[in-house]
Each structure stands twice: as C-alpha cells, then as structure tokens.
Design a protein around this motif. Sequence first.
Motif, PDB file in Angstrom:
ATOM      1  N   ASP A 149       0.877  -1.184   0.000  1.00 41.77           N
ATOM      2  CA  ASP A 149       0.000   0.000   0.000  1.00 41.77           C
ATOM      3  C   ASP A 149       0.910   1.227   0.000  1.00 41.77           C
ATOM      4  N   LEU A 150       0.852   2.012  -1.059  1.00 41.46           N
ATOM      5  CA  LEU A 150       1.703   3.210  -1.121  1.00 41.46           C
ATOM      6  C   LEU A 150       0.923   4.478  -0.771  1.00 41.46           C
ATOM      7  N   GLY A 151      -0.261   4.280  -0.178  1.00 39.81           N
ATOM      8  CA  GLY A 151      -1.139   5.422   0.135  1.00 39.81           C
ATOM      9  C   GLY A 151      -0.502   6.449   1.051  1.00 39.81           C
ATOM     10  N   ALA A 152       0.498   6.045   1.815  1.00 35.30           N
ATOM     11  CA  ALA A 152       1.107   6.975   2.760  1.00 35.30           C
ATOM     12  C   ALA A 152       2.273   7.748   2.154  1.00 35.30           C
ATOM     13  N   ILE A 153       2.572   7.520   0.878  1.00 39.07           N
ATOM     14  CA  ILE A 153       3.782   8.129   0.330  1.00 39.07           C
ATOM     15  C   ILE A 153       3.642   8.565  -1.137  1.00 39.07           C
ATOM     16  N   ALA A 154       2.702   7.974  -1.872  1.00 34.16           N
ATOM     17  CA  ALA A 154       2.613   8.242  -3.318  1.00 34.16           C
ATOM     18  C   ALA A 154       2.225   9.690  -3.633  1.00 34.16           C
ATOM     19  N   LYS A 155       1.369  10.279  -2.799  1.00 36.76           N
ATOM     20  CA  LYS A 155       0.978  11.674  -3.064  1.00 36.76           C
ATOM     21  C   LYS A 155       2.180  12.606  -2.958  1.00 36.76           C
ATOM     22  N   GLY A 156       3.051  12.287  -2.010  1.00 33.05           N
ATOM     23  CA  GLY A 156       4.263  13.087  -1.853  1.00 33.05           C
ATOM     24  C   GLY A 156       5.150  12.993  -3.080  1.00 33.05           C
ATOM     25  N   TYR A 157       5.309  11.782  -3.582  1.00 34.20           N
ATOM     26  CA  TYR A 157       6.123  11.599  -4.791  1.00 34.20           C
ATOM     27  C   TYR A 157       5.502  12.369  -5.955  1.00 34.20           C
ATOM     28  N   ALA A 158       4.179  12.264  -6.076  1.00 41.14           N
ATOM     29  CA  ALA A 158       3.494  12.959  -7.173  1.00 41.14           C
ATOM     30  C   ALA A 158       3.673  14.475  -7.052  1.00 41.14           C
ATOM     31  N   ALA A 159       3.599  14.996  -5.840  1.00 42.07           N
ATOM     32  CA  ALA A 159       3.773  16.451  -5.654  1.00 42.07           C
ATOM     33  C   ALA A 159       5.182  16.874  -6.078  1.00 42.07           C
ATOM     34  N   ASP A 160       6.180  16.062  -5.740  1.00 39.38           N
ATOM     35  CA  ASP A 160       7.554  16.380  -6.160  1.00 39.38           C
ATOM     36  C   ASP A 160       7.684  16.349  -7.683  1.00 39.38           C
ATOM     37  N   GLU A 161       6.991  15.419  -8.300  1.00 40.72           N
ATOM     38  CA  GLU A 161       7.044  15.315  -9.758  1.00 40.72           C
ATOM     39  C   GLU A 161       6.343  16.505 -10.418  1.00 40.72           C
ATOM     40  N   VAL A 162       5.223  16.934  -9.861  1.00 40.39           N
ATOM     41  CA  VAL A 162       4.529  18.114 -10.395  1.00 40.39           C
ATOM     42  C   VAL A 162       5.455  19.324 -10.297  1.00 40.39           C
ATOM     43  N   LYS A 163       6.076  19.478  -9.176  1.00 38.94           N
ATOM     44  CA  LYS A 163       7.015  20.602  -8.984  1.00 38.94           C
ATOM     45  C   LYS A 163       8.123  20.547 -10.038  1.00 38.94           C
ATOM     46  N   ARG A 164       8.679  19.373 -10.234  1.00 38.63           N
ATOM     47  CA  ARG A 164       9.775  19.225 -11.207  1.00 38.63           C
ATOM     48  C   ARG A 164       9.302  19.629 -12.606  1.00 38.63           C
TER      49      ARG A 164
END
Length: 323
Positions: A149-164
């Motif tokens: 379950d990546l529910g506790a971390i995937a949103k963070g990764y996605a936010a970093d990718e949006v920023k990039r």
Amino acid sequence: MNNNKVNKLKIDFNALGTINQIEIFNSNDESALKKAVHRVYEIDDKMSVFNKDSEVSRINSSAGKSVQPVSSDTFYVVERAKYYSRLSKGAFNLLIRPLINLWGINTKDARVPEGYEIESTIKLINYEDIILNKEDLTIKLLNEKQCIDLGAIAKGYAADEVKRILLSNNISSALIDLGGNIYALGNKIDGGSWNIGVQDPLDIRGSSIGIIQIKNKSIVTSGNYERFFIKDGVRYHHIIDPRTGRPSSNGIISVTIISDYSMDGDGLSTCCYVMGLLEGYELINSIKGIDAIFITEDNKVYITPRIRDYFILIDNKYTLVNL
Ligand code: AMP
Ligand code: MG
C-alpha cells in the motif's frame, strides 16, 4: 481549467483517491499544467491499489508466486516506502494493506474486526518480505495474501514530480495541493511567502489552527480526520498502528511535516503519527532540514524549534509547546 485573471491558471482534478488542485502564477502555460496533471494520472495508474491493472496490483496479485517487472517510478517509491518502514522500525509499514482491507476503512463495508482476525492478518505484514531487485527492476512479495500500500507516500512523490515538471517549464510560482500534500513553489506574485493553513483536526475542513509562512517547501499532514468511520461513538481512522493492527492511538491527532521534498514529508508524517510525540520528535530531530508540528488530543501544539520563525498559532483553544 479556470482562467479568471491573466497570468494565473488553476486546475482541479481527481486522482490518487483524492481531490487535487494545481495553481500556477505569472504564467498562462496551459500545456505545462496539462503535463503536470498527466504525470499525476500516470503515477496513479502505476501505483493505485484500486486499479487492478496497476503495477502495484500486479505485484500484489502475484504475491508468493512470481517476480514482477516494474517501472523505475514504482521501484523508487516502493524502495523509499521500505526505507521509511525500516527507519521507523515498522511504525510505517508498506505492507499494511491487508489490515486496511480488514477494517474496510473508506468503504461501505467498514467494520471493527474481531481480535482473532487482526492477529492472523498482522502475520502478513513483515516488510522484509518485499524483495527488491534494483538491477532488473523487479519486485516480489514472498508470501501469498501480502499486499503493498503506497497510500502513505505516493501523493508526496506525485507532488515532487509536479514541482519538477512546472520548474522545467519555467513556472516558478505555484501552489500544488494533492489531497492536502501541499508544495508552495517560489514566491507569491507580490514576492512574499505563501500562507499555508494547518488544518484544525477538531474542526470542519478548511478551518486552521495556524498559518505557516513559507517559500519552496512541502507541507504534508497526516490526521485522524482524513478518512474514518464512527461505530458506537468511537472514531476509527485510517492510520493503522502495525503493532496493534488497530487505528493508531497514542494521543496524536495530527502531524505536519515541513520539508524540501514532499515524499519525505509524506513518509515522515505517517511515521511520526504512529510513533507518537516523543519518538516522532526524536526521529525528526535526527534528520537535517525537517520541521514538524504535532497536535495532541489535549489541544497542545508541539513544534520543532525553527518553526517559531514561520508558524503563527491563530486558534486560542490550542496551546503552543516547544519541544
Ligand atoms: P497518510 O495520510 O499519508 O498518513 O497515509 C495514510 C494512508 O496510508 C492510509 O489511507 C493507508 O492507505 C496507508 N497506511 C495506513 N497506516 C499505515 C502505516 N502504519 N504505514 C504505512 N501506510 C499506512
Ligand atoms: Mg504520509
């Protein structure tokens, strides 16, 4: 896409099981915004447990059977999730999913399981049973019924990718909000810092206990108000303590992490929520460049020392305590 004023664009969209919003300033670059949204969908498609064709679902359905090849995205996020599982000595646990399913949190079948069901499910969540092979980008779960379950971390990764993506398209001022994982990029149009509210866990959504004034930082909160059900007057929320198999209950009702990378903030907010105030604070203190706000059920707000410089408490039902 909403474009009321010149040089400002905003988009709202559903992905990652939540509502998201990206707002860019000093730019009308619609295509950059679309690229960023597309990237979030791509991450969702790879990592969602709700999409049976996602890479994570493939790993889960072949648990105990076969090795699965994955993209470098999924490999990286799973690797970091395992890292946070180890760092927190299992308070964060990327194999928590069987327990989440047992409780049915956020489904119409939510229920309080029997003790024996919890006992047998807990046996499935040993995070060392996830085998990562970096050379050929494959992942395997050793035992049947185990489930990532990546529910506790995937949103963070996605936010970093949006920023990039925004930065690589020359957008230097933006507010990224992926279901409450905030990244405040650059300055406001007037050159000042962003004012980011910290949700009051005891009040309706949108009401803040205080304001964080910040630039170029991620602000991520884990709270007991995000997803929950109430049975016989008891609130059962979505962050499970892997040691008890039950919703984490240690006096903490919310943890906010301020960091450079949203993935770190997301991982650490869940770690600290389960570890509790003292252990959580010790962990944060051991990592450079990270600040935290812990809110406890007795209306106290514990902050790391540097936060005094940029956090203002605005709700007087809470008391600020330095850690
Ligand atoms: P967050 O809001 O980032 O703290 O993440 C909560 C989500 O992560 C839940 O909805 C579950 O999908 C999952 N989760 C719940 N408890 C844990 C835990 N102890 N470790 C890792 N993930 C968890
Ligand atoms: Mg998290």
